[in-house]
Enzyme design. Structure first.
Site, PDB file in Angstrom:
ATOM      1  N   GLY A 195       0.965  -1.130  -0.120  1.00  0.00           N
ATOM      2  CA  GLY A 195      -0.346   0.282   0.057  1.00  0.00           C
ATOM      3  C   GLY A 195       0.892   1.102  -0.143  1.00  0.00           C
TER       4      GLY A 195
ATOM      5  N   CYS B 227       2.568   4.039  16.707  1.00  0.00           N
ATOM      6  CA  CYS B 227       3.792   2.894  17.318  1.00  0.00           C
ATOM      7  C   CYS B 227       4.754   2.490  16.111  1.00  0.00           C
ATOM      8  CB  CYS B 227       3.412   1.537  17.123  1.00  0.00           C
ATOM      9  SG  CYS B 227       2.126   1.789  18.874  1.00  0.00           S
TER      10      CYS B 227
END
Ligand code: UDX
Length: 465
Positions: free
Chosen positions: A282, A289
């Site tokens: 993607g 995080c």
């Protein structure tokens, strides 16, 4: 996640809990620990509410008066599926306070869940953790208390906190490391049904107490040293981020050689040594995080004299990946000056309103810098000060109306499930870029789109599911 069944103690256990709670001190024998949580942010709230759902009395302490007031009114200040419901269901076991003293009085095991944002150097900022230690000295924690570090902290922090506690005469206060592995949007399931629980301790008895909290979950419990527990967290996140950057680079090569990354990823993932998760290509990873932890681990290695070459590339690949959509748009539209581009989805992933390190931020800024008119729609994110210059739409249909191109940025199911034929009809030009490989290229091409995914053959049919 609202359909998950919280793990409840039996009636006998609950009675025993009440009885032993008050007496929970230095004595041996059965006990039901009372829980305190410092920091009612994302991790602290999920931890506190889930432990309450397991039958523990939980006191959450935060320094933000408006947040504590909201929590006392039953308002959850973050978007996390199922959290509001679980919180109200177990409200009798949850207390929110501004007072550290009150929290300490009411708890035995105290989770520290304050944020550790990155500093300019990429190190984790530990000032909030250290100010908790300062406060504990003033308020007087004692041998009843075991501090449990939930915040993600660099390896070595536990030893540093231990030394600070000892230097302040808090030698009797216990300390353990217990990293969290909560995915936003699935945090309650991740907490109540963990793959593993990692507990690092300096003294076995203190680790036993923390392990007993989690015992009802029936998950594997890894008992180890504090530095190893701290490292499990960083290494896990860095590995997952590496998997994503790896498949993103494979996707980029697929585009050059006419292969389809979705098929490649499926074919790779069935190898049990590789595993299929975190192999979705993607426009890059974001969130609170991965970007922070990968940088912090790289920095930690560098501070110790080791150049973590692989992570340097993982970060760079991710940065470049966010920008690749610009090249695809230019390929189809020529210059972007004056072109109306619709961004569908803004959050760093579906089922969250979190915009931290979202790929949409980089994409929007690059498009604006190219002179494009940028309009955006997200099912939950309504506005973000970091999206200055972006026109917010009230619906996906409104965003795509008159657009020269649309980019699927976040794979919300409501966006993936749009009536794409109708979308095509509303657009001025039919360019559609699927930044999450969530749409069927053959179907989109059939609907008349000039379609591109990431690493996909434009009209490939028969992609593995
Ligand atoms: C992550 C970790 O999964 C969790 O264990 C840790 O404690 C906190 O960080 P989170 O940030 O909530 O959780 O999101 P996650 O679902 O892991 O996705 C992170 C990012 O990677 C998202 O931007 C997502 O879109 C992207 N991603 C994920 C991919 O691009 N491809 C994938 O295959 C998986």
């Amino acid at each position: 996640m609202s359909d998950e069944t919280p793990i409840e103690p039996t009636d006998d256990e609950a009675v025993a809990a009440e009885e032993t709670a008050a007496a929970s001190g230095n004595g041996s024998g059965p006990r039901r620990e009372r829980v305190g949580v410092i920091g009612a942010g994302y991790v602290g709230l999920v931890t506190g509410v889930c432990l309450a759902s397991m039958g523990y009395q939980v006191t959450l302490r935060d320094i933000d008066a408006s947040k504590v007031a909201a929590l006392n009114d039953g308002i959850v200040p973050i978007y996390e599926p199922g959290l509001t419901e679980l919180m109200s269901e177990h409200s009798d076991r949850l207390t929110y306070t501004l007072s550290l003293e009150r929290m300490l009085e009411r708890s035995d095991i105290v989770f520290i869940a304050v944020d550790t944002p990155p500093t300019y150097s990429g190190d984790a900022d530990l000032s909030r953790v250290m100010s908790v230690v300062d406060e504990l000295e003033k308020v007087g924690a004692d041998s009843r208390h075991v501090l449990v570090m939930k915040s993600t902290v660099p390896v070595g922090t536990g030893e540093r906190v231990r030394a600070e506690l000892d230097a302040r005469g808090l030698n009797d206060v216990g300390y353990c490391s217990n990293p969290e592995f909560l995915k936003e949007g699935a945090a309650i399931a991740d907490f109540l049904h963990p793959d593993r629980v990692v507990i690092g301790s300096f003294e076995e008895g203190q680790g036993d107490r923390v392990a007993s909290l989690y015992a009802p979950l029936g998950a594997p419990i890894i008992r180890t040293s504090v530095p190893s527990a701290e490292m499990v967290k960083y290494a896990s996140n860095a590995f997952l981020a590496t998997k994503i950057s790896f498949i993103n680079e494979i996707a980029n090569v697929c585009e050059e050689v006419g292969a389809d990354v979705e098929v490649v990823s499926h074919g790779m993932g069935l190898d049990s040594r590789i595993g299929k998760s975190f192999l979705r290509a993607g426009i890059g990873f974001g969130g609170s995080c991965f970007p922070k932890d990968v940088s912090a681990l790289k920095q930690l290695a560098g501070n110790s004299g080791y150049h973590f070459q692989l992570l340097t590339s993982v970060i760079e690949v991710n940065e470049l990946q966010k920008r690749r959509v610009i090249g695809k748009l230019k390929k189809h539209l020529g210059g972007l000056e004056g072109k109306r581009i619709a961004l569908l989805g803004l959050a760093f992933k579906p089922e969250t309103d979190d915009m931290r390190e979202a790929s949409s931020l980089v994409l929007a800024a690059r498009l604006l810098a190219e002179g494009a008119e940028v309009v955006a729609y997200d099912p939950i994110v309504e506005v973000s000060e970091r999206l200055n210059g972006v026109g917010m739409s009230g619906s996906a249909e409104e965003a795509v109306t008159g657009a020269d191109a649309a980019v699927l940025v976040t794979e919300w199911s409501s966006l993936v499930g749009l009536d794409w034929g109708a979308v095509r009809g509303l657009m001025r030009e039919p360019v559609l870029i699927d930044g999450r490989n969530a749409l069927d290229p053959a179907e989109m091409t059939r609907l008349g789109f000039v379609f591109e995914g990431i690493g996909r053959i434009p009209a490939h049919v028969g992609v593995a599911s």
